[in-house]
Design a protein around this motif. Structure first.
Motif, PDB file in Angstrom:
ATOM      1  N   UNK A 110      15.024 -21.300 -13.542  1.00 24.90           N
ATOM      2  CA  UNK A 110      14.469 -19.985 -14.106  1.00 24.90           C
ATOM      3  C   UNK A 110      14.075 -19.137 -13.078  1.00 24.90           C
ATOM      4  N   UNK A 111      13.575 -19.414 -12.271  1.00 19.46           N
ATOM      5  CA  UNK A 111      12.949 -18.667 -10.927  1.00 19.46           C
ATOM      6  C   UNK A 111      13.861 -17.890 -10.328  1.00 19.46           C
ATOM      7  N   UNK A 112      15.379 -18.457 -10.318  1.00 14.90           N
ATOM      8  CA  UNK A 112      16.291 -17.879  -9.754  1.00 14.90           C
ATOM      9  C   UNK A 112      16.818 -16.782 -10.784  1.00 14.90           C
ATOM     10  N   UNK A 113      17.244 -17.013 -11.983  1.00 12.93           N
ATOM     11  CA  UNK A 113      17.497 -16.072 -12.663  1.00 12.93           C
ATOM     12  C   UNK A 113      16.535 -14.963 -12.709  1.00 12.93           C
ATOM     13  N   UNK A 114      15.054 -15.054 -12.889  1.00 15.89           N
ATOM     14  CA  UNK A 114      14.206 -14.000 -12.814  1.00 15.89           C
ATOM     15  C   UNK A 114      14.278 -13.208 -11.380  1.00 15.89           C
ATOM     16  N   UNK A 115      14.496 -13.929 -10.523  1.00 10.93           N
ATOM     17  CA  UNK A 115      14.728 -13.065  -9.090  1.00 10.93           C
ATOM     18  C   UNK A 115      15.866 -12.367  -9.160  1.00 10.93           C
ATOM     19  N   UNK A 116      16.883 -12.494  -9.977  1.00  7.25           N
ATOM     20  CA  UNK A 116      18.182 -11.718 -10.240  1.00  7.25           C
ATOM     21  C   UNK A 116      17.975 -10.714 -11.470  1.00  7.25           C
ATOM     22  N   UNK A 117      16.816 -10.420 -11.923  1.00  7.14           N
ATOM     23  CA  UNK A 117      16.434  -9.649 -12.806  1.00  7.14           C
ATOM     24  C   UNK A 117      17.108 -10.020 -14.282  1.00  7.14           C
ATOM     25  N   UNK A 118      17.492 -11.080 -14.440  1.00  6.72           N
ATOM     26  CA  UNK A 118      18.066 -11.566 -15.791  1.00  6.72           C
ATOM     27  C   UNK A 118      17.258 -11.966 -16.611  1.00  6.72           C
ATOM     28  N   UNK A 119      17.141 -11.505 -17.974  1.00  4.47           N
ATOM     29  CA  UNK A 119      16.324 -11.716 -19.028  1.00  4.47           C
ATOM     30  C   UNK A 119      16.483 -13.450 -19.222  1.00  4.47           C
ATOM     31  N   UNK A 120      15.413 -14.018 -19.362  1.00  2.00           N
ATOM     32  CA  UNK A 120      15.438 -15.697 -19.372  1.00  2.00           C
ATOM     33  C   UNK A 120      14.842 -16.060 -20.867  1.00  2.00           C
ATOM     34  N   UNK A 121      15.546 -16.941 -21.301  1.00  2.00           N
ATOM     35  CA  UNK A 121      15.161 -17.547 -22.747  1.00  2.00           C
ATOM     36  C   UNK A 121      15.013 -18.852 -22.356  1.00  2.00           C
TER      37      UNK A 121
END
Length: 186
Positions: free
Chosen positions: A97-108
């Motif tokens: 989740x943190x990796x996705x957030x760091x990539x500026x990708x929206x997370x559900x």
């Protein structure tokens, strides 16, 4: 443009909620009229069941399964995806989740303990109840349908990671402690 609408990366196990993926995709294509594409990576005991179910529902054409990927490919795949889903039923932390957030990708993500500590619902991600393909599909639908909101959420997510999980700051603090110890004991 992005290569995939949705990404799931992780262990293909029931506790990760991967059994919800086929129903979620069905809801998105039937009810929401989204012709969604998805990428799945990872391995696990639910893999064959999941792939079989996708095939049975004629969804295998919309899903790209890449198996286990090298670690350095993770950011690239996240960056090429619009939404990162994390439907876990229980989770101590949720590094991806943190990796996705760091990539500026929206997370559900689900509001399992761990993810709910990281995401602020509606600001830097969307949090849904576990076990609900419907809530998952609704959240993905709302993000896919609103690119401006999606970009804003991605930018906020990146800020969250920078302020709360600043690796360089963390490393610098560690080095100071070590240097202090070295000075004290040599």
């Amino acid at each position: 443009g992005k290569s995939w609408d949705i990404a799931f990366m992780g262990r293909l196990e029931l506790e990760k909620g991967v059994d919800l993926i086929p129903s979620m995709l069905q809801l998105l294509s039937k009810e929401k009229q989204h012709n969604v594409s998805m990428v799945i990576t990872g391995e696990g005991s639910f893999r064959n069941t999941l792939l079989g179910e996708l095939e049975r529902l004629n969804l295998d054409g919309t899903v790209e399964y890449l198996g286990v990927i090298p670690l350095e490919m993770v950011p690239e795949i996240i960056n090429r995806s619009k939404v990162f889903i994390y439907p876990s039923r229980r989770e101590p932390f949720g590094l991806s989740i943190v990796e996705a957030m760091a990539c500026q990708t929206a997370v559900v993500s689900t509001n399992a303990f761990g993810p709910s500590e990281i995401i602020t619902h509606g600001r830097d991600g969307i949090v849904v109840a576990p076990d609900s393909a419907t809530e998952l599909a609704d959240a993905v639908h709302s993000i896919l349908g609103n690119p401006a909101e999606r970009n804003k959420m991605g930018a906020e997510a990146r800020r969250t990671v920078e302020s709360r999980f600043d690796i360089s700051r963390h490393t610098a603090q560690l080095l100071e402690i070590y240097e202090d110890l070295v000075r004290r004991y040599t």
